[in-house]
Design a protein around this motif. Structure first.
Motif, PDB file in Angstrom:
ATOM      1  N   PHE A 198       0.832  -1.208   0.000  1.00  0.00           N
ATOM      2  CA  PHE A 198       0.000   0.000   0.000  1.00  0.00           C
ATOM      3  C   PHE A 198       0.863   1.254   0.000  1.00  0.00           C
ATOM      4  O   PHE A 198       0.637   2.191  -0.777  1.00  0.00           O
ATOM      5  CB  PHE A 198      -0.917  -0.019   1.221  1.00  0.00           C
ATOM      6  N   VAL A 199       1.875   1.272   0.864  1.00  0.00           N
ATOM      7  CA  VAL A 199       2.729   2.448   0.951  1.00  0.00           C
ATOM      8  C   VAL A 199       3.582   2.597  -0.309  1.00  0.00           C
ATOM      9  O   VAL A 199       3.851   3.711  -0.779  1.00  0.00           O
ATOM     10  CB  VAL A 199       3.609   2.381   2.224  1.00  0.00           C
ATOM     11  N   LEU A 200       4.006   1.471  -0.894  1.00  0.00           N
ATOM     12  CA  LEU A 200       4.781   1.521  -2.127  1.00  0.00           C
ATOM     13  C   LEU A 200       3.938   2.055  -3.282  1.00  0.00           C
ATOM     14  O   LEU A 200       4.421   2.833  -4.116  1.00  0.00           O
ATOM     15  CB  LEU A 200       5.311   0.134  -2.462  1.00  0.00           C
ATOM     16  N   MET A 201       2.666   1.654  -3.338  1.00  0.00           N
ATOM     17  CA  MET A 201       1.787   2.123  -4.399  1.00  0.00           C
ATOM     18  C   MET A 201       1.624   3.639  -4.343  1.00  0.00           C
ATOM     19  O   MET A 201       1.693   4.324  -5.362  1.00  0.00           O
ATOM     20  CB  MET A 201       0.423   1.442  -4.295  1.00  0.00           C
ATOM     21  N   PHE A 202       1.447   4.181  -3.141  1.00  0.00           N
ATOM     22  CA  PHE A 202       1.331   5.624  -2.984  1.00  0.00           C
ATOM     23  C   PHE A 202       2.619   6.318  -3.412  1.00  0.00           C
ATOM     24  O   PHE A 202       2.594   7.381  -4.039  1.00  0.00           O
ATOM     25  CB  PHE A 202       1.006   5.976  -1.530  1.00  0.00           C
ATOM     26  N   SER A 203       3.765   5.725  -3.060  1.00  0.00           N
ATOM     27  CA  SER A 203       5.049   6.338  -3.392  1.00  0.00           C
ATOM     28  C   SER A 203       5.262   6.416  -4.896  1.00  0.00           C
ATOM     29  O   SER A 203       5.669   7.456  -5.429  1.00  0.00           O
ATOM     30  CB  SER A 203       6.177   5.535  -2.745  1.00  0.00           C
ATOM     31  N   VAL A 204       4.999   5.311  -5.601  1.00  0.00           N
ATOM     32  CA  VAL A 204       5.190   5.289  -7.055  1.00  0.00           C
ATOM     33  C   VAL A 204       4.193   6.217  -7.742  1.00  0.00           C
ATOM     34  O   VAL A 204       4.551   6.972  -8.657  1.00  0.00           O
ATOM     35  CB  VAL A 204       5.047   3.850  -7.585  1.00  0.00           C
ATOM     36  N   MET A 205       2.941   6.193  -7.296  1.00  0.00           N
ATOM     37  CA  MET A 205       1.927   7.065  -7.907  1.00  0.00           C
ATOM     38  C   MET A 205       2.258   8.531  -7.691  1.00  0.00           C
ATOM     39  O   MET A 205       1.939   9.373  -8.530  1.00  0.00           O
ATOM     40  CB  MET A 205       0.543   6.748  -7.336  1.00  0.00           C
ATOM     41  N   ASN A 206       2.899   8.842  -6.566  1.00  0.00           N
ATOM     42  CA  ASN A 206       3.261  10.230  -6.301  1.00  0.00           C
ATOM     43  C   ASN A 206       4.166  10.787  -7.394  1.00  0.00           C
ATOM     44  O   ASN A 206       4.086  11.973  -7.731  1.00  0.00           O
ATOM     45  CB  ASN A 206       3.969  10.333  -4.949  1.00  0.00           C
ATOM     46  N   THR A 226       4.326   9.533 -10.684  1.00  0.00           N
ATOM     47  CA  THR A 226       3.658   9.552 -11.994  1.00  0.00           C
ATOM     48  C   THR A 226       2.476  10.514 -12.040  1.00  0.00           C
ATOM     49  O   THR A 226       2.154  11.049 -13.098  1.00  0.00           O
ATOM     50  CB  THR A 226       3.180   8.137 -12.364  1.00  0.00           C
ATOM     51  N   MET A 227       1.816  10.757 -10.900  1.00  0.00           N
ATOM     52  CA  MET A 227       0.674  11.670 -10.887  1.00  0.00           C
ATOM     53  C   MET A 227       1.082  13.079 -11.272  1.00  0.00           C
ATOM     54  O   MET A 227       0.348  13.793 -11.963  1.00  0.00           O
ATOM     55  CB  MET A 227       0.016  11.696  -9.502  1.00  0.00           C
ATOM     56  N   PHE A 228       2.271  13.496 -10.815  1.00  0.00           N
ATOM     57  CA  PHE A 228       2.687  14.876 -11.046  1.00  0.00           C
ATOM     58  C   PHE A 228       3.100  15.126 -12.497  1.00  0.00           C
ATOM     59  O   PHE A 228       3.211  16.280 -12.913  1.00  0.00           O
ATOM     60  CB  PHE A 228       3.812  15.256 -10.082  1.00  0.00           C
ATOM     61  N   ASN A 229       3.350  14.059 -13.272  1.00  0.00           N
ATOM     62  CA  ASN A 229       3.598  14.265 -14.701  1.00  0.00           C
ATOM     63  C   ASN A 229       2.405  14.934 -15.367  1.00  0.00           C
ATOM     64  O   ASN A 229       2.558  15.800 -16.237  1.00  0.00           O
ATOM     65  CB  ASN A 229       3.862  12.916 -15.379  1.00  0.00           C
ATOM     66  N   ILE A 230       1.209  14.522 -14.961  1.00  0.00           N
ATOM     67  CA  ILE A 230      -0.018  15.072 -15.530  1.00  0.00           C
ATOM     68  C   ILE A 230      -0.213  16.526 -15.126  1.00  0.00           C
ATOM     69  O   ILE A 230      -0.746  17.337 -15.885  1.00  0.00           O
ATOM     70  CB  ILE A 230      -1.230  14.230 -15.064  1.00  0.00           C
ATOM     71  N   ALA A 231       0.234  16.881 -13.914  1.00  0.00           N
ATOM     72  CA  ALA A 231      -0.056  18.203 -13.361  1.00  0.00           C
ATOM     73  C   ALA A 231       0.936  19.279 -13.776  1.00  0.00           C
ATOM     74  O   ALA A 231       0.700  20.463 -13.482  1.00  0.00           O
ATOM     75  CB  ALA A 231      -0.097  18.110 -11.838  1.00  0.00           C
ATOM     76  N   VAL A 265       3.145  -4.403  -7.896  1.00  0.00           N
ATOM     77  CA  VAL A 265       2.546  -3.183  -7.343  1.00  0.00           C
ATOM     78  C   VAL A 265       3.191  -1.946  -7.965  1.00  0.00           C
ATOM     79  O   VAL A 265       2.509  -0.977  -8.322  1.00  0.00           O
ATOM     80  CB  VAL A 265       2.690  -3.158  -5.808  1.00  0.00           C
ATOM     81  N   MET A 266       4.524  -1.994  -8.126  1.00  0.00           N
ATOM     82  CA  MET A 266       5.221  -0.866  -8.755  1.00  0.00           C
ATOM     83  C   MET A 266       4.749  -0.663 -10.186  1.00  0.00           C
ATOM     84  O   MET A 266       4.493   0.472 -10.617  1.00  0.00           O
ATOM     85  CB  MET A 266       6.731  -1.106  -8.725  1.00  0.00           C
ATOM     86  N   ALA A 267       4.614  -1.748 -10.925  1.00  0.00           N
ATOM     87  CA  ALA A 267       4.175  -1.646 -12.320  1.00  0.00           C
ATOM     88  C   ALA A 267       2.739  -1.132 -12.403  1.00  0.00           C
ATOM     89  O   ALA A 267       2.411  -0.275 -13.237  1.00  0.00           O
ATOM     90  CB  ALA A 267       4.288  -3.013 -13.003  1.00  0.00           C
ATOM     91  N   PHE A 268       1.869  -1.652 -11.550  1.00  0.00           N
ATOM     92  CA  PHE A 268       0.468  -1.230 -11.556  1.00  0.00           C
ATOM     93  C   PHE A 268       0.347   0.246 -11.182  1.00  0.00           C
ATOM     94  O   PHE A 268      -0.395   1.006 -11.816  1.00  0.00           O
ATOM     95  CB  PHE A 268      -0.337  -2.080 -10.573  1.00  0.00           C
ATOM     96  N   ALA A 269       1.091   0.661 -10.155  1.00  0.00           N
ATOM     97  CA  ALA A 269       1.031   2.059  -9.721  1.00  0.00           C
ATOM     98  C   ALA A 269       1.549   3.001 -10.808  1.00  0.00           C
ATOM     99  O   ALA A 269       1.036   4.109 -10.974  1.00  0.00           O
ATOM    100  CB  ALA A 269       1.830   2.238  -8.435  1.00  0.00           C
TER     101      ALA A 269
END
Length: 458
Positions: free
Chosen positions: A20-28, A30-35, A144-148
């Motif tokens: 769970f914590v790893l998913m949040f870290s990886v998404m953090n 990739t999410m900012f690429n959009i922003a 999890v890293m790939a999915f995130a």
């Protein structure tokens, strides 16, 4: 840390919390690429200025992953993860209320200082706490890293679209809710303070930062600085009594060739993830949400294959699965190269083949290194592995971006490919396929020779 076997209270709960914590870290990330376009508009920034939202984060994150990896050899994971998550959450909350761009950058750096602890511990914990299921757990972590990585842009686009980019920081701050669960399930290990080569660590950090600046910002002088610092790092490794990175790690040819081939494979996978969104916008004129949907099947396939692939690592051996994953990745790049220019649904399906290899490559590669490294050097050895993963992503993104700027062929190299605006992307994927083939030959040849030598010497 002590070599004594460590018992954990609830292995399943610990693994769930780590994922769970790893998913949040990886998404953090990739999410900012959009922003980035929204942040540039909010503060009236040039592209070169706003790029530091990602560039600065990557630099600090890469250095941190290596430093935390070194620290796991002497400091308990419970202590490190508590520090890392609290720092990450402070940075996230600061970013949410940031009044200007300078504070946004400071917030991202603080996030990176705390967040870089997560991948270091995510790869150390399976090795330390799940020795009998190491391959399976590493497979789950990699999936999890790939999915995130795949779901991050979709989630980021939705949050930034319906709310605003500031809420990306607030979403990242939710990672702190995992801290009580992690502390409850991580064992109480003794902290064994050892002398750390701070000068050597500083030289390594300087080399990483200057190299990444040269790669991401295309600053030639940075490469000159990186070369000087690399020489100093090598000299320090030879002369220091307790060097930050033990030089004999790289004298082990199995460790070196595994790192090199893993670097090639991960660079090609990150290059795929970097180029596909651009291709879908350039060739198919898809919206951000449509791009995310097109990439979602590949991300989901990676998530689903991870656990099964990890079990295969335990059953068949990490070397065998690593070689098989390279062959599958090679075939996957050929399929994607051939389908560029076809209907978006066909292309979306073809992306499944290379993307599902992500957890297989990561899990089997990490397991190979875990078998090679001694327990006292697992942290720093895996820290170098994580470091090269980040550098490979930055390098492949920069090289692919430059290729897309300068190279626009009318026809693809692939005789089965489709001519047109997608030719350059088809060629990029053929180049990736060729690199994977080279990596496969190197690994199969050198690793086999080492195995024979070890058998003869035993």
């Amino acid at each position: 840390m002590s070599d004594q076997k460590v018992e954990i209270r609830n292995p399943k709960a610990l693994l769930f919390s780590l994922c769970f914590v790893l998913m949040f870290s990886v998404m953090n990330g990739t999410m900012f690429n959009i922003a980035i376009p929204d942040i540039a508009e909010a503060f009236d920034l040039m592209p070169s200025e706003v790029s530091w939202v990602m560039t600065g984060y990557i630099m600090v994150y890469a250095v941190g992953a290596l430093v935390y990896g070194k620290l796991t050899d002497s400091i308990s994971l419970k202590t490190l993860i508590t520090f890392g998550l609290l720092v990450f959450s402070v940075g996230s909350l600061l970013g949410f209320v940031a009044p200007n761009y300078a504070v946004v950058l400071i917030a991202r750096m603080i996030q990176a200082i705390g967040g870089s602890m997560i991948p270091a511990i995510a790869f150390i914990a399976p090795i330390r706490y799940y020795p009998n299921e190491r391959g399976k757990v590493l497979g789950i972590i990699a999936s999890v890293m790939a999915f995130a990585s795949g779901i991050g842009p979709i989630l980021g686009g939705m949050i930034a679209g319906f709310l605003s980019w500031q809420f990306l920081f607030l979403t990242s701050a939710l990672i702190v809710v995992t801290l009580p669960f992690l502390r409850a399930n991580l064992p109480d290990e003794k902290t064994e303070w050892v002398k750390i080569d701070y000068l050597g660590g500083g030289l390594v950090a300087g080399f990483i930062v200057s190299s990444l600046m040269g790669i991401t910002l295309e600053q030639v002088w940075s490469f000159g600085v990186a070369i000087v610092l690399l020489v100093l790092v090598i000299l320090r490794m030879k002369w220091a009594r307790h060097p930050f990175i033990p030089p004999h790690l790289f004298k082990n040819s199995r460790y070196g060739v595994t790192l090199m081939v893993s670097f090639i494979a991960v660079a090609c996978l990150f290059g795929l993830m970097f180029s596909v969104p651009i291709m879908l916008r350039d060739v198919y004129s898809l919206t951000t949400l449509q791009i995310g949907i097109a990439m979602f099947p590949g991300a989901m396939s990676a998530a689903l294959i991870g656990r099964k692939g990890g079990k295969l690592v335990d059953q068949k051996g990490s070397r065998t699965i690593f070689l098989v994953s390279l062959l599958l990745l090679l075939a996957g790049f050929l399929i994607v190269s051939t389908t560029v220019g076809t209907h978006p649904v066909i292309l979306s399906v073809s992306l499944i083949f290379p993307m599902l290899c992500f957890p297989l490559v990561q899990a089997s590669g990490a397991d190979i290194l875990a078998n090679i490294l001694s327990k006292s050097e697992t942290g720093v050895g895996m820290g170098v592995f994580n470091l090269l993963n980040f550098v490979s992503g930055a390098l492949s993104g920069a090289l692919v971006g430059k290729a897309l700027d300068l190279y626009r062929p009318e026809h693809p190299i692939n005789p089965l490919g489709i001519s047109g605006s997608g030719s350059v992307y088809s060629n990029v994927f053929i180049i990736f396929m060729t690199l994977i083939l080279i990596g496969f030959v190197l690994f199969k040849t050198l690793h086999k020779e080492n195995s024979i030598q070890e058998a003869e010497s035993s």
